[in-house]
Design an enzyme around this catalytic site. Sequence first.
Site, PDB file in Angstrom:
ATOM      1  N   SER A  73       0.834  -1.206   0.000  1.00  0.00           N
ATOM      2  CA  SER A  73       0.000   0.000   0.000  1.00  0.00           C
ATOM      3  C   SER A  73       0.869   1.257   0.000  1.00  0.00           C
ATOM      4  O   SER A  73       0.589   2.219  -0.725  1.00  0.00           O
ATOM      5  CB  SER A  73      -0.917   0.027   1.230  1.00  0.00           C
ATOM      6  OG  SER A  73      -1.745  -1.105   1.255  1.00  0.00           O
TER       7      SER A  73
ATOM      8  N   CYS B 199      -9.805  -7.476   2.060  1.00  0.00           N
ATOM      9  CA  CYS B 199      -9.992  -6.151   2.628  1.00  0.00           C
ATOM     10  C   CYS B 199     -11.459  -5.824   2.802  1.00  0.00           C
ATOM     11  O   CYS B 199     -11.806  -4.820   3.394  1.00  0.00           O
ATOM     12  CB  CYS B 199      -9.343  -5.099   1.730  1.00  0.00           C
ATOM     13  SG  CYS B 199      -7.701  -5.582   1.232  1.00  0.00           S
TER      14      CYS B 199
ATOM     15  N   GLN C 161       0.463  -8.857  -6.637  1.00  0.00           N
ATOM     16  CA  GLN C 161       0.049 -10.257  -6.825  1.00  0.00           C
ATOM     17  C   GLN C 161       0.905 -10.977  -7.864  1.00  0.00           C
ATOM     18  O   GLN C 161       0.876 -12.201  -7.944  1.00  0.00           O
ATOM     19  CB  GLN C 161      -1.416 -10.324  -7.267  1.00  0.00           C
ATOM     20  CG  GLN C 161      -2.410  -9.937  -6.191  1.00  0.00           C
ATOM     21  CD  GLN C 161      -2.510 -10.960  -5.072  1.00  0.00           C
ATOM     22  OE1 GLN C 161      -2.257 -12.152  -5.265  1.00  0.00           O
ATOM     23  NE2 GLN C 161      -2.877 -10.504  -3.891  1.00  0.00           N
TER      24      GLN C 161
END
Length: 386
Positions: A72, A325, A179
């Site tokens: 993030s 999330c 990913q």
Amino acid sequence: MKVRYFDHAATTPVREEVIKEMIPYFGVEYGNASVMYSLGRNAKRAMDIARRRVSNAINCEANEIYFTSCGSESDNLAIKGFAYANKNKGNHIITSKIEHHAVLDTCKTLERKGFKVTYLNVDKKGIVDLNQLINSISKDTILISIMFANNEIGTIEPIREIGKIAKENNIVFHTDAVQAIGNVKIDVQKLNIDMLSMSGHKFYAPKGVGALYVKEGINFEKLQDGGEQEKNKRAGTENVAEIVGLGKAIELIYSEFNEYNKKLKSLRDYYISEVEKNIDGIKINGDLENRLAGNANISFKDIDGAELLFKLDEKGICASAGSACSTQNPMPSHVLTAIGLEQELANSTLRVSIGKDNSKEDVDYLVNTLKKIINENKRKIEKNKA
Ligand SMILES: *Cc1c(COP(=O)(O)O)cnc(C)c1O
């Protein structure tokens, strides 16, 4: 009860080899990498090795790697950092509707600060609309940020084409590759990638460490003020032990790339074929070809995803209802909505993400358990109707 872990897209366990390599830096090698004496130089040297390992994995220079605290943060630093430093060149950014919230919410923040953002559509398989990308480009466009592979449905985006379009139009290209690391071979030169985000805990390093690649010559602002660490782009004493871990983990995952991906793909395909054989009324989401090896995202009719997860958990199975999330959020996932899945099916979706320690026996147990839960649910529905 034995735990069967099928949520590697949310996080992965830390490998033994990685822990072993980190331990000295939690203990005897506690030096601050910014100081002159040998204890500090040891830390600095360890970080240099890690930086080199990361740069080797994606084919860039070591001095183009910046260590951060997570994926993030890497996304925020790339997108906000670039936008703030280049706002005199234009205020338009292009991204997609299926990005991780670390990118989407970063773009929302920039919109509040006067930037304009285009959120590209994706098709039913989750692939971004390249025509819309080309048509969205204007003289104000400074940045394109498109994820390498989607965390929910596993779709791998046409990164080479996007990189080409960005280059032809002289626009900087960032990709959230959190990913993709370990699952796709990445060469930032060949793919024309200017900035790339990654996160250690998605490839068997610990949580709390990430990295950002920024091509030499690209100007970006630091977001966190303080010391001059990371070439004065990211203040804060470095997390040496975890940086060492990230470096070890990325080297290991690419050294076994073929076996690792072959194993994940064969278990994933076995899971999908067993589900197709044993359970009615399913829908497989995402692209079946351009897809992360370990990802299977399947909607099961008439069962609530949260309830399904709860019942799987009772049997020792960890999986996800879409995005890790959004477990607190009853709204259907923005990714499943963007690929056009009806709300009801979106809310009955199970993401299984396979990892290096899963076995065929784990998959058999998962499919049998799923079959039982779904049959039981069917009987309940029929009883309620009667
Ligand atoms: C997990 C993930 C992130 C966030 O990484 P953190 O290290 O958890 O902050 C960002 N993007 C994608 C695609 C992810 O899967």
